[in-house]
Structure formats: structure tokens, C-alpha cells
Design a protein around this motif. Structure first.
Motif, PDB file in Angstrom:
ATOM      1  N   SER A  74       0.830  -1.213   0.000  1.00 26.52           N
ATOM      2  CA  SER A  74       0.000   0.000   0.000  1.00 26.52           C
ATOM      3  C   SER A  74       0.860   1.257   0.000  1.00 26.52           C
ATOM      4  O   SER A  74       0.604   2.199  -0.760  1.00 26.52           O
ATOM      5  CB  SER A  74      -0.924   0.013   1.217  1.00 26.52           C
ATOM      6  OG  SER A  74      -1.868  -1.018   1.126  1.00 26.52           O
ATOM      7  N   GLN A  75       1.899   1.267   0.836  1.00 26.25           N
ATOM      8  CA  GLN A  75       2.789   2.427   0.900  1.00 26.25           C
ATOM      9  C   GLN A  75       3.537   2.640  -0.418  1.00 26.25           C
ATOM     10  O   GLN A  75       3.888   3.770  -0.755  1.00 26.25           O
ATOM     11  CB  GLN A  75       3.778   2.275   2.051  1.00 26.25           C
ATOM     12  CG  GLN A  75       3.130   2.390   3.406  1.00 26.25           C
ATOM     13  CD  GLN A  75       4.068   1.986   4.541  1.00 26.25           C
ATOM     14  OE1 GLN A  75       5.225   1.669   4.341  1.00 26.25           O
ATOM     15  NE2 GLN A  75       3.538   2.000   5.748  1.00 26.25           N
ATOM     16  N   TYR A 123      -2.680  -0.813  -5.138  1.00 25.28           N
ATOM     17  CA  TYR A 123      -4.004  -1.033  -4.566  1.00 25.28           C
ATOM     18  C   TYR A 123      -4.847  -1.821  -5.555  1.00 25.28           C
ATOM     19  O   TYR A 123      -4.451  -2.012  -6.707  1.00 25.28           O
ATOM     20  CB  TYR A 123      -4.674   0.294  -4.177  1.00 25.28           C
ATOM     21  CG  TYR A 123      -5.027   1.181  -5.333  1.00 25.28           C
ATOM     22  CD1 TYR A 123      -6.344   1.280  -5.791  1.00 25.28           C
ATOM     23  CD2 TYR A 123      -4.060   1.935  -5.997  1.00 25.28           C
ATOM     24  CE1 TYR A 123      -6.679   2.103  -6.863  1.00 25.28           C
ATOM     25  CE2 TYR A 123      -4.391   2.752  -7.057  1.00 25.28           C
ATOM     26  CZ  TYR A 123      -5.688   2.831  -7.496  1.00 25.28           C
ATOM     27  OH  TYR A 123      -6.006   3.638  -8.561  1.00 25.28           O
ATOM     28  N   GLY A 143       2.214   2.329  -3.238  1.00 29.87           N
ATOM     29  CA  GLY A 143       1.261   2.847  -4.213  1.00 29.87           C
ATOM     30  C   GLY A 143       0.483   1.782  -4.953  1.00 29.87           C
ATOM     31  O   GLY A 143      -0.139   2.051  -5.975  1.00 29.87           O
ATOM     32  N   LEU A 169      -1.724   1.008  -9.810  1.00 28.98           N
ATOM     33  CA  LEU A 169      -0.600   1.772  -9.263  1.00 28.98           C
ATOM     34  C   LEU A 169      -0.968   3.248  -9.212  1.00 28.98           C
ATOM     35  O   LEU A 169      -1.439   3.812 -10.200  1.00 28.98           O
ATOM     36  CB  LEU A 169       0.634   1.607 -10.146  1.00 28.98           C
ATOM     37  CG  LEU A 169       1.271   0.223 -10.197  1.00 28.98           C
ATOM     38  CD1 LEU A 169       2.268   0.137 -11.348  1.00 28.98           C
ATOM     39  CD2 LEU A 169       1.951  -0.078  -8.890  1.00 28.98           C
ATOM     40  N   ARG A 170      -0.731   3.855  -8.087  1.00 33.90           N
ATOM     41  CA  ARG A 170      -0.920   5.306  -7.987  1.00 33.90           C
ATOM     42  C   ARG A 170       0.154   5.985  -8.840  1.00 33.90           C
ATOM     43  O   ARG A 170       1.226   5.419  -9.082  1.00 33.90           O
ATOM     44  CB  ARG A 170      -0.821   5.752  -6.536  1.00 33.90           C
ATOM     45  CG  ARG A 170      -1.866   5.084  -5.669  1.00 33.90           C
ATOM     46  CD  ARG A 170      -2.011   5.718  -4.313  1.00 33.90           C
ATOM     47  NE  ARG A 170      -2.816   4.888  -3.434  1.00 33.90           N
ATOM     48  CZ  ARG A 170      -4.132   4.688  -3.537  1.00 33.90           C
ATOM     49  NH1 ARG A 170      -4.796   5.279  -4.493  1.00 33.90           N
ATOM     50  NH2 ARG A 170      -4.787   3.911  -2.694  1.00 33.90           N
ATOM     51  N   ASP A 171      -0.131   7.183  -9.294  1.00 32.42           N
ATOM     52  CA  ASP A 171       0.823   7.903 -10.146  1.00 32.42           C
ATOM     53  C   ASP A 171       2.190   8.032  -9.472  1.00 32.42           C
ATOM     54  O   ASP A 171       3.213   7.862 -10.109  1.00 32.42           O
ATOM     55  CB  ASP A 171       0.284   9.286 -10.518  1.00 32.42           C
ATOM     56  CG  ASP A 171      -0.907   9.188 -11.465  1.00 32.42           C
ATOM     57  OD1 ASP A 171      -1.020   8.173 -12.190  1.00 32.42           O
ATOM     58  OD2 ASP A 171      -1.719  10.126 -11.476  1.00 32.42           O
ATOM     59  N   GLU A 172       2.205   8.335  -8.199  1.00 29.33           N
ATOM     60  CA  GLU A 172       3.458   8.514  -7.449  1.00 29.33           C
ATOM     61  C   GLU A 172       3.796   7.210  -6.712  1.00 29.33           C
ATOM     62  O   GLU A 172       3.895   7.193  -5.496  1.00 29.33           O
ATOM     63  CB  GLU A 172       3.308   9.659  -6.450  1.00 29.33           C
ATOM     64  CG  GLU A 172       2.945  10.987  -7.069  1.00 29.33           C
ATOM     65  CD  GLU A 172       4.092  11.606  -7.850  1.00 29.33           C
ATOM     66  OE1 GLU A 172       5.250  11.440  -7.429  1.00 29.33           O
ATOM     67  OE2 GLU A 172       3.823  12.250  -8.878  1.00 29.33           O
ATOM     68  N   ASN A 173       3.988   6.128  -7.441  1.00 31.94           N
ATOM     69  CA  ASN A 173       4.245   4.846  -6.790  1.00 31.94           C
ATOM     70  C   ASN A 173       5.746   4.552  -6.706  1.00 31.94           C
ATOM     71  O   ASN A 173       6.548   5.138  -7.422  1.00 31.94           O
ATOM     72  CB  ASN A 173       3.513   3.717  -7.519  1.00 31.94           C
ATOM     73  CG  ASN A 173       4.131   3.380  -8.853  1.00 31.94           C
ATOM     74  OD1 ASN A 173       5.132   2.667  -8.910  1.00 31.94           O
ATOM     75  ND2 ASN A 173       3.549   3.903  -9.935  1.00 31.94           N
ATOM     76  N   GLN A 174       6.085   3.640  -5.814  1.00 28.83           N
ATOM     77  CA  GLN A 174       7.474   3.199  -5.641  1.00 28.83           C
ATOM     78  C   GLN A 174       7.585   1.691  -5.835  1.00 28.83           C
ATOM     79  O   GLN A 174       8.356   1.015  -5.159  1.00 28.83           O
ATOM     80  CB  GLN A 174       8.003   3.578  -4.245  1.00 28.83           C
ATOM     81  CG  GLN A 174       8.171   5.056  -4.020  1.00 28.83           C
ATOM     82  CD  GLN A 174       7.017   5.623  -3.213  1.00 28.83           C
ATOM     83  OE1 GLN A 174       6.418   4.941  -2.396  1.00 28.83           O
ATOM     84  NE2 GLN A 174       6.688   6.874  -3.446  1.00 28.83           N
ATOM     85  N   ARG A 175       6.836   1.145  -6.774  1.00 29.80           N
ATOM     86  CA  ARG A 175       6.856  -0.296  -7.032  1.00 29.80           C
ATOM     87  C   ARG A 175       8.259  -0.787  -7.371  1.00 29.80           C
ATOM     88  O   ARG A 175       8.656  -1.875  -6.960  1.00 29.80           O
ATOM     89  CB  ARG A 175       5.886  -0.647  -8.156  1.00 29.80           C
ATOM     90  CG  ARG A 175       5.794  -2.138  -8.423  1.00 29.80           C
ATOM     91  CD  ARG A 175       4.721  -2.447  -9.463  1.00 29.80           C
ATOM     92  NE  ARG A 175       4.555  -3.869  -9.609  1.00 29.80           N
ATOM     93  CZ  ARG A 175       5.115  -4.585 -10.578  1.00 29.80           C
ATOM     94  NH1 ARG A 175       5.876  -4.001 -11.473  1.00 29.80           N
ATOM     95  NH2 ARG A 175       4.911  -5.887 -10.646  1.00 29.80           N
TER      96      ARG A 175
END
Length: 104
Positions: free
Chosen positions: A34-35, A39, A37, A58-64
Motif C-alpha cells: 500500500s505504501q 491497490y 502505491g 498503481l498510484r501515479d506517485e508509486n514506488q513499485r
């Protein structure tokens, strides 16, 4: 937001154990994803081929991309490695699936 879909491969005879381990997903792993990005993450099984099909948002500002270096992620991959095809370092082998159709 973007959608990422990919395929992974289970080994024979491990479907129930794979499901059990995900039913008991570690809270620290869930929080880490979750942190990072991630979901709305689902994994589907093709019972005939034991292929897993994963879809996540993935959120736009993700750190995958930082996840492979995180100790919790590495421990999870080691935990899951006996059940699936993996790369050196226990990261699951992934085959990207290109989007061909989407209906909102």
C-alpha cells in the motif's frame, strides 16, 4: 493511476498452499504494498495450466520499483519460492500482459 497485469506460474500440487499463504498475508507486506502505491490487487488462477494472472493498480506517485530491495518483500519471495517459478533471488518470474481491451 495505471493498471499493471502480468502472469506468474505455480508448481504442481501447491494451489491450496498458495491460497492459504495469501489468505494469511503478513500485515507488514500488505502495508508495504500500500505504501508503495499498489491497490486493488487481484490474482486469478487458470486451473488447467496453473498460471496465475495478476492485476493491480498503481498510484501515479508509486514506488513499485523499490520493492525488490525491501527486506519484507525479499522474505515474502523466499516464503513463496517453493510454490512457483522464480528468478535468482526468489523473485517470481513475471510475464507482462498487454492491455487489449478495457471497459469502464
Amino acid at each position: 493511476m495505471s493498471i499493471h497485469a502480468f502472469k506468474m506460474q505455480l508448481k504442481p500440487g501447491v494451489v491450496d498452499e498458495y491460497r492459504k499463504r495469501h489468505d494469511e498475508i503478513w500485515p507488514e507486506l500488505s502495508n508495504l504494498l500500500s505504501q508503495a502505491g499498489i491497490y486493488d490487487y487481484s490474482i486469478f488462477l487458470d486451473e488447467g495450466t496453473l498460471s496465475l494472472f495478476a492485476v493491480l493498480k498503481l498510484r501515479d506517485e508509486n514506488q513499485r520499483d523499490a520493492l525488490p530491495g525491501h527486506p519484507v518483500m525479499q522474505r515474502w519471495w523466499d516464503h513463496m519460492a517453493p510454490l512457483m517459478e522464480v528468478q535468482p533471488g526468489s523473485q517470481p518470474k513475471e510475464w507482462p500482459l498487454p492491455l487489449l481491451f478495457h471497459m469502464d
